[in-house]
Design an enzyme around this catalytic site. Structure first.
Site, PDB file in Angstrom:
ATOM      1  N   CYS A 164       0.738  -1.396  -0.155  1.00 24.33           N
ATOM      2  CA  CYS A 164      -0.120   0.095  -0.029  1.00 24.33           C
ATOM      3  C   CYS A 164       0.767   1.238   0.100  1.00 24.33           C
ATOM      4  CB  CYS A 164      -1.024   0.006   1.015  1.00 24.33           C
ATOM      5  SG  CYS A 164      -1.927  -1.438   1.364  1.00 24.33           S
ATOM      6  N   HIS A 304      -2.812   7.656   6.634  1.00 25.59           N
ATOM      7  CA  HIS A 304      -3.159   6.238   5.948  1.00 25.59           C
ATOM      8  C   HIS A 304      -4.436   5.741   6.326  1.00 25.59           C
ATOM      9  CE1 HIS A 304      -1.855   2.613   4.060  1.00 25.59           C
ATOM     10  NE2 HIS A 304      -2.246   1.998   5.372  1.00 25.59           N
ATOM     11  N   GLU A 315      -1.069   4.550  14.162  1.00 26.73           N
ATOM     12  CA  GLU A 315      -0.706   5.957  13.351  1.00 26.73           C
ATOM     13  C   GLU A 315      -0.863   7.096  14.184  1.00 26.73           C
ATOM     14  OE1 GLU A 315      -1.288   8.053   8.812  1.00 26.73           O
ATOM     15  OE2 GLU A 315      -2.727   6.245   9.513  1.00 26.73           O
ATOM     16  N   LYS A 336      -9.620   7.823   2.599  1.00 29.33           N
ATOM     17  CA  LYS A 336      -9.920   6.449   2.398  1.00 29.33           C
ATOM     18  C   LYS A 336     -11.504   6.181   2.978  1.00 29.33           C
ATOM     19  CE  LYS A 336      -5.568   4.023   2.431  1.00 29.33           C
ATOM     20  NZ  LYS A 336      -4.664   5.227   2.852  1.00 29.33           N
ATOM     21  N   HIS A 341      -9.860   1.854  -0.002  1.00 31.47           N
ATOM     22  CA  HIS A 341      -8.425   1.644   0.105  1.00 31.47           C
ATOM     23  C   HIS A 341      -7.942   1.111  -1.514  1.00 31.47           C
ATOM     24  CE1 HIS A 341      -4.317   1.103   1.155  1.00 31.47           C
ATOM     25  NE2 HIS A 341      -4.322   0.209   1.964  1.00 31.47           N
ATOM     26  N   PHE A 404       1.721  -3.808   3.983  1.00 34.51           N
ATOM     27  CA  PHE A 404       1.874  -5.049   4.339  1.00 34.51           C
ATOM     28  C   PHE A 404       3.334  -5.134   4.115  1.00 34.51           C
ATOM     29  CE2 PHE A 404      -2.482  -7.208   4.010  1.00 34.51           C
ATOM     30  CZ  PHE A 404      -2.950  -6.361   4.781  1.00 34.51           C
TER      31      PHE A 404
END
Length: 418
Positions: A164, A304, A315, A336, A341, A404
């Site tokens: 991502c 994110h 975060e 998002k 996403h 990831f």
């Protein structure tokens, strides 16, 4: 010696909110959700039956039938976004040294539709009958290659793949190519088309997706206590990065300046973010350092913010560690919540949101938050720009993307000043 200054001179987008930049930005600033029940296939056997699909995209409006057979949907999204960005930039490649113009374009997964369709048709008891375009359609670098072929661009050309964080890494890499003198112009971004049975089923197996099938449009709710996973999105976004003197010489329109980027690794887990946000802290510090900025300079962070239980908390911890008291005067938002996403294309889309926020002086919201849905593990005094866009003069914006494998990338954009 001061590094070369790099500016953004063109934008292009195909997203769940619209198939161009203008409609996407209108959707973001109006708090529109792109989520709905999946239409491209029957999702009834899946735990998650909704996503943020691109709508009204007919490949035959953009490519001839022969080309459609040769390139996966993710490459189609990316190429169409690149066409808009090139047109927006006003670049005339016939007047340019195309050996100094490159493409770095990303995908976190690549041609998943191609992979699914080919593998589903295999009979392992027979000699395989496989489409000769199977491999080139599937591999994650093909959007970068195809875009360069479309325009005859012979500068640096490759794909970055970091889940991502992929397209943020592509933007940072493109910045580096220009600063190193390898290019004067770079097309950078990412595209993804993983909303199929394999993609949704795979993320369901990880328990990563929201299963709020009764209310898709409110399923992505970053920083809310009731969040239950992310919503899959798809699309493609392209940024035109240009060396400042080159842009000025041709009288280009300048959206913003790309000041720097940071990268780091969590070195922690295959899919989970570090619970204390260690890698996220390092990447933001690195981005600020390279950009020559202090924490007090940042006005907006496009986080994110995937709407996962652990990720959102880590975060926020990282933001508080890095920014301290300055965190409370910054606007924070997760777009998002509207787009879903976009995986490998998320960074490019969110970079575009930062650039347009700087241009227009408006922060897009984090939608789907209810006043009684505060997470006690998240500091409610932070300004998450819940539910409605906010007007604000933005000089500097930070865009975070975490992937990831513990891959982290952050980019810093600023208002262009001569």
């Amino acid at each position: 010696m001061n590094p070369k200054r790099v500016v953004i001179t063109g934008l292009g987008a195909v997203t769940p909110l619209g198939n161009d930049v203008s409609s996407t930005w209108t959707g973001l600033t109006s708090g529109k959700s792109g989520a709905a029940r999946i239409t491209r296939f029957d999702p009834r056997n899946l735990k998650t039956q909704f996503a943020c699909e691109v709508k009204g995209f007919d490949p035959l409006e953009h490519f001839d039938r022969k080309s459609v057979r040769k390139i996966d949907l993710y490459t189609q999204f990316g190429t169409v976004s690149a066409r808009e960005a090139v047109k927006d930039s006003g670049l005339d490649f016939e007047k340019e040294d195309t050996a100094k113009i490159g493409v770095i374009f990303s995908s976190g997964i690549g041609g998943l539709w191609t992979f699914q369709d080919e593998v589903a048709g295999l009979n392992l008891d027979e000699e395989p009958r496989i489409n000769p375009f199977f491999i080139p359609k599937m591999i994650a670098n093909m959007a970068a290659g195809y875009i360069s072929m479309e325009y005859g661009l012979r500068g640096p050309n490759f794909a970055t793949l970091s889940a991502c964080a992929s397209s943020t890494n592509s933007i940072i890499s493109a910045l580096d190519q220009i600063r190193l003198g390898r290019a004067t112009v770079m097309l950078a971004g990412g595209s993804e088309a993983a909303i199929n049975y394999t993609g949704i089923g795979g993320f369901n197996a990880l328990t990563a997706l929201s299963t709020r099938n009764d209310s898709p449009e409110t399923a992505s709710r970053p920083f809310s206590a009731s969040r239950d996973g992310f919503v899959m999105g798809e699309g493609g976004v392209t940024l035109i990065l240009e060396e400042l003197e080159h842009a000025k010489a041709r009288g280009a329109k300048i959206y913003a300046e790309l000041l720097g980027g940071g990268m780091s690794a969590d070195a922690y887990h295959l899919t989970a973010s570090h619970p204390e946000g260690l890698g996220a802290k390092i990447v933001m510090e690195n981005a600020l350092r390279e950009s020559g900025l202090k924490t007090s300079d940042i006005d907006y962070i496009n986080v994110h913010g995937t709407s996962t239980p652990v990720g959102d908390i880590s975060e926020v911890k990282a933001i508080l560690d890095v920014f301290g008291d300055d965190a409370y005067r910054i606007n924070i938002s997760s777009t998002k919540s509207m787009t879903g996403h976009l995986l490998g294309a998320a960074g490019a889309l969110e970079a575009m949101a930062c650039i347009l926020a700087i241009r227009d002086g408006i922060v897009p919201p984090t939608i789907n938050h209810a006043p009684d849905d505060n997470d006690t593990e998240i500091d409610s005094k932070l300004n998450f720009t819940f539910n409605e866009a906010q007007k604000r003069d933005i000089r500097y914006a930070l865009s975070n993307t975490f992937g990831f494998g513990g891959h982290n990338a952050s980019a810093v954009f600023g208002k262009y000043e001569a």
